[in-house]
Design an enzyme around this catalytic site. Structure first.
Site, PDB file in Angstrom:
ATOM      1  CG  ASP A 282      -2.234   0.820   0.841  1.00  0.00           C
ATOM      2  OD1 ASP A 282      -2.164   1.636  -0.106  1.00  0.00           O
ATOM      3  OD2 ASP A 282      -3.274   0.671   1.507  1.00  0.00           O
TER       4      ASP A 282
HETATM    5  C1  BGC Z   1      -5.087   3.123  -0.069  1.00  0.00           C
HETATM    6  C2  BGC Z   1      -5.228   2.061  -1.131  1.00  0.00           C
HETATM    7  C3  BGC Z   1      -5.099   2.693  -2.496  1.00  0.00           C
HETATM    8  C4  BGC Z   1      -3.756   3.378  -2.563  1.00  0.00           C
HETATM    9  C5  BGC Z   1      -3.466   3.984  -3.911  1.00  0.00           C
HETATM   10  C6  BGC Z   1      -3.867   3.987  -0.275  1.00  0.00           C
HETATM   11  O1  BGC Z   1      -3.857   5.088   0.549  1.00  0.00           O
HETATM   12  O2  BGC Z   1      -5.043   2.502   1.190  1.00  0.00           O
HETATM   13  O3  BGC Z   1      -6.460   1.409  -0.986  1.00  0.00           O
HETATM   14  O4  BGC Z   1      -5.241   1.730  -3.484  1.00  0.00           O
HETATM   15  O5  BGC Z   1      -3.738   4.420  -1.603  1.00  0.00           O
HETATM   16  O6  BGC Z   1      -4.180   5.121  -4.138  1.00  0.00           O
END
Ligand code: BGC
Length: 741
Positions: A282
């Site tokens: 993440d």
């Molecule tokens: C979120 C993810 C997301 C990623 C990319 C993160 O802050 O937890 O779910 O896919 O950002 O935008």
């Protein structure tokens, strides 16, 4: 958009790299990797964001430079044909090997055409529709140069304080697993090499939904039994459906951050499940292991992340900066980096990017695909099917189109912004999204409508109350459109208070006081279960439309005026108050359950200030018609390990409207070597019945359906008695059982 020169340069590189001669993807990847330096392999494991969107801390990156140096293999938040072309051209024409970039984005519940938030779509219990929504999302996203979505979020969530409950499918393991498969199938289609299919990503691996106190990113502690029986199955279902990628999570799990967790990433995902795709971290979650207190510094974080099985570093820069030196020092085995690179390249081959890196880049397709009329009508249909009629006293709904005057009151009546919900990708809001106000204009003439905003969602300015009360008094019927703002759910949007926010509840109260006998309908937009304990007494009907998306207002009007008979059912429990949280239907019993005949008996597992029961149960949802369940039959009262059991019921539409009903099958394993939930959903069917029509609904159970992880973590099934029921919601008492011999 691809020029002849580009095409030629590109194929020359690969023909001479022998890649074009290779027989299959794996062999092609191996041939390519023979040409790659360690630094170039590491480059494939690095992902940075374009400047289109920001979904986490702002990290300065120099994208063109990194691409040119072969130090970047993927990008997020970069899309549109023009944008991806410019970047892809650098990767393909200005790097030594011309390896194409992978473009990923959060296409969560639609790309341009926005569907209801995922918690809403789950309430449709319609797997076909959910698959259609993700198919359309893939059509639109791929037409704007995207290859990959960070969806579906398959985290089980049982805590409405957690804002991301809106992004998942609710609290139930079985249902969420079926839905996970539907999303994956829709995004990836039947052939990834088609230009309208994209990689799906099962996230956030794992346990993220169980954050302590519902606070985002917070600690997660749970036994392995709960992990395996509740939180892992939807991920396993995604693997079974062929999901190509996984995302590790932000949270720690039993003391080990999930972005550095060998047990979940290597032992379970790779070894037990045989997952062949790649895992992306993440957003900066590898670096965050430093703040978790699990990594000394960013070099250490890179070491832990790569060794644990996180193949790609999203925004963290730690692989780019430290992996080479870690390999040289022997702290990360080069074979592990090779494996990560191989997995990522394999996905690029499957997408066909090595045949033509510009295959998702086509201006004509981009222009023709956005908001196709058939996408919009599907969005309207799905929004209607996702809405849940929570309450309908005296059948006040549906409304007659002949009603002389209806007062529409509330901050969300004319809204074209919040209605799309959180994570609404590139859905256009103002001017494109259909508000409830616009929607009702399809049914009513302007002279039948009065409107007052009344108040804002969050501000405490009551100056609009008097106008709202004045029009409410003049109207025959009052429709309130209220709820949360779109930013009040989703990431980093945890709440400690589950009430309708701001002074909206006060306005509801005032309107009821001014109109003691009038029909009041509350249309709710929100991203989580809301505490409606006061509102159930103040209004006659409550229609939960979630954040219903681009066509949300039209779909809401379809329901209000009876063109669509509501059929959605909750996939998450609505508590009476925040103190009951976490509350979900398939809880365990205690040694002191409340006796049916004496709910207030002392020294029982209860509250002294609230019933245990929620306000609205899992599976609840009303229709304009009524359904009768009768003649429950079991093909046998015993089931052997190799046999099947048929359970059936006759469902009849006994009311005045044609309609859909979600018929639900539950079991209860009465005695286990570890205790089992009081109820478990094991099947469902959404059926359509015309007025007066009856259908026999049959479910087939096998011993396989009764399996669970025991205390030795064996996936097993145990002999004994199982209760069984087919019901319209989870609110019933078992009356039948069978023995597993
Ligand atoms: C979120 C993810 C997301 C990623 C990319 C993160 O802050 O937890 O779910 O896919 O950002 O935008």
């Amino acid at each position: 958009m691809m020029t002849l020169k580009t095409k030629l340069t590109y194929s020359i590189i690969f023909v001479f790299g022998h890649v074009a001669l290779a027989q299959n993807y794996e062999a092609k990847v191996d041939s390519l990797m023979k040409l790659m330096t360690l630094q170039e392999k590491i480059g494939q494991t690095v992902m940075y964001s374009g400047s289109w969107d920001q979904t986490g801390p702002i990290v300065g990156t120099d994208n063109a430079k990194y691409i040119r140096e072969g130090n970047m293999g993927a990008m997020l938040n970069a899309f549109t044909v023009k944008g991806t072309y410019d970047l892809q051209k650098v990767a393909v024409e200005e790097t030594r090997l011309g390896i194409p970039l992978l473009f990923g984005y959060d296409v969560i519940h639609g790309h341009r055409t926005i569907f209801p938030i995922n918690l809403g779509m789950a309430a449709s219990w319609d797997l076909k529709m959910i698959e259609e929504s993700s198919r359309i999302s893939a059509e639109e996203a791929s037409a704007e140069g995207l290859h990959w979505t960070f969806s579906p979020m398959v985290d089980i969530a049982r805590d409405p304080r957690w804002g991301r409950i809106s992004e998942g499918s609710g609290e139930d393991v079985y249902l969420a697993s079926q839905i996970a498969k539907a999303y994956v199938k829709g995004y990836q289609g039947d052939d990834l090499s088609k230009h309208n299919t994209i990689l799906a990503c099962a996230k956030h691996f794992v346990g993220y939904g169980a954050a302590q106190a519902g606070r985002d990113y917070h600690t997660v502690n749970m036994g392995e039994g709960e992990l395996r029986n509740v939180y892992l199955p939807p991920f396993k279902a995604a693997v079974d459906a062929g999901v190509e990628t996984f995302m590790s999570a932000f949270n720690e799990l039993n003391g080990v951050p999930t972005s550095g967790n060998k047990f979940t990433l290597r032992d379970i995902l790779q070894e037990e499940w045989g997952f062949k795709g790649f895992v992306v971290s993440d957003y900066t979650s590898i670096n965050e292991m430093i703040l978790h207190g699990f990594a000394k510094d960013s070099t250490d974080a890179a070491r832990i992340g790569m060794n644990a099985g996180v193949d790609m570093d999203m925004m963290g820069s730690v692989y780019r900066k430290h992996l080479k030196e870690l390999v040289e020092e022997g702290k990360v085995d080069e074979a592990i980096v090779n494996d990560a690179c191989r997995r990522i390249l394999l996905a690029k081959f499957k997408l066909g990017l090595f045949d033509d890196p510009y295959r998702y880049i086509d201006e004509k397709r981009e222009a023709e695909t956005k908001y196709k009329p058939e996408f919009l009508s599907k969005a309207r249909e799905i929004a209607a099917a996702s809405s849940v009629l929570l309450q309908n006293k005296n059948n006040v709904l549906p409304l007659s189109k002949e009603t002389k005057s209806i007062a529409f009151i509330g901050p969300l009546v004319k809204d074209e912004y919040d209605i799309l919900g959180n994570w609404a990708a590139k859905g256009d809001r103002k001017g494109k999204a259909v508000s409830v106000f616009e929607g009702v204009l399809e049914y009513l003439k302007p002279n039948q409508i009065m409107y007052a905003k009344g108040c804002d969602i969050l501000k405490d300015d009551e100056s609009g109350f008097s106008e709202a009360i004045t029009i409410s008094k003049k109207a025959d019927v009052i429709v309130l459109v209220m709820g949360e703002g779109h930013h009040m759910s989703g990431e980093a949007a945890s709440r400690t208070n589950l009430k309708i926010p701001g002074i909206q509840p006060k306005l509801i109260q005032k309107i009821r006081e001014a109109n003691p006998d009038k029909k009041i309908i509350l249309v709710l937009m929100n991203g989580r279960p809301i505490n409606l304990s006061d509102e159930v007494n103040l209004v006659d009907a409550i229609l939960e439309v979630w954040f219903p998306g681009t066509m949300g207002g039209a779909a809401t009007a379809d329901i209000l005026f009876g063109a669509y008979n509501p059929s959605g059912k909750l996939t998450v429990t609505f508590p009476r108050n925040v103190g009951q949280v976490p509350i979900y239907y398939n809880m365990k019993n205690t040694g002191r359950p409340i006796p049916d005949n004496n709910p207030t008996e002392d020294y029982k597992s209860n509250y002294i200030d609230s019933p245990n029961s929620p306000l609205f149960v899992f599976g609840h949802g009303l229709s304009y018609t009524t359904f009768k369940y009768a003649d429950f039959t079991l093909s046998s009262h015993t089931l052997s390990f190799s046999d099947t059991l048929k359970a059936s019921v006759v469902v009849s539409n006994t009311g005045g409207f044609d309609g859909y009903e979600v018929v639900q099958l539950y079991i209860h394993d009465k005695v286990g070597s570890v205790t089992r939930p009081v109820k478990e959903l094991k099947g469902f069917q959404k059926i359509f019945l015309k007025k007066g029509e009856s259908k026999t609904v049959t479910f087939i159970l096998t011993a396989e359906d009764l399996k669970f992880y025991n205390s030795e973590m064996n996936y097993t099934v145990e002999h004994g008695e199982f209760e069984i029921a087919i019901a319209p919601s989870s609110d019933f008492k078992f009356k039948n059982s069978f023995i597993l011999e």
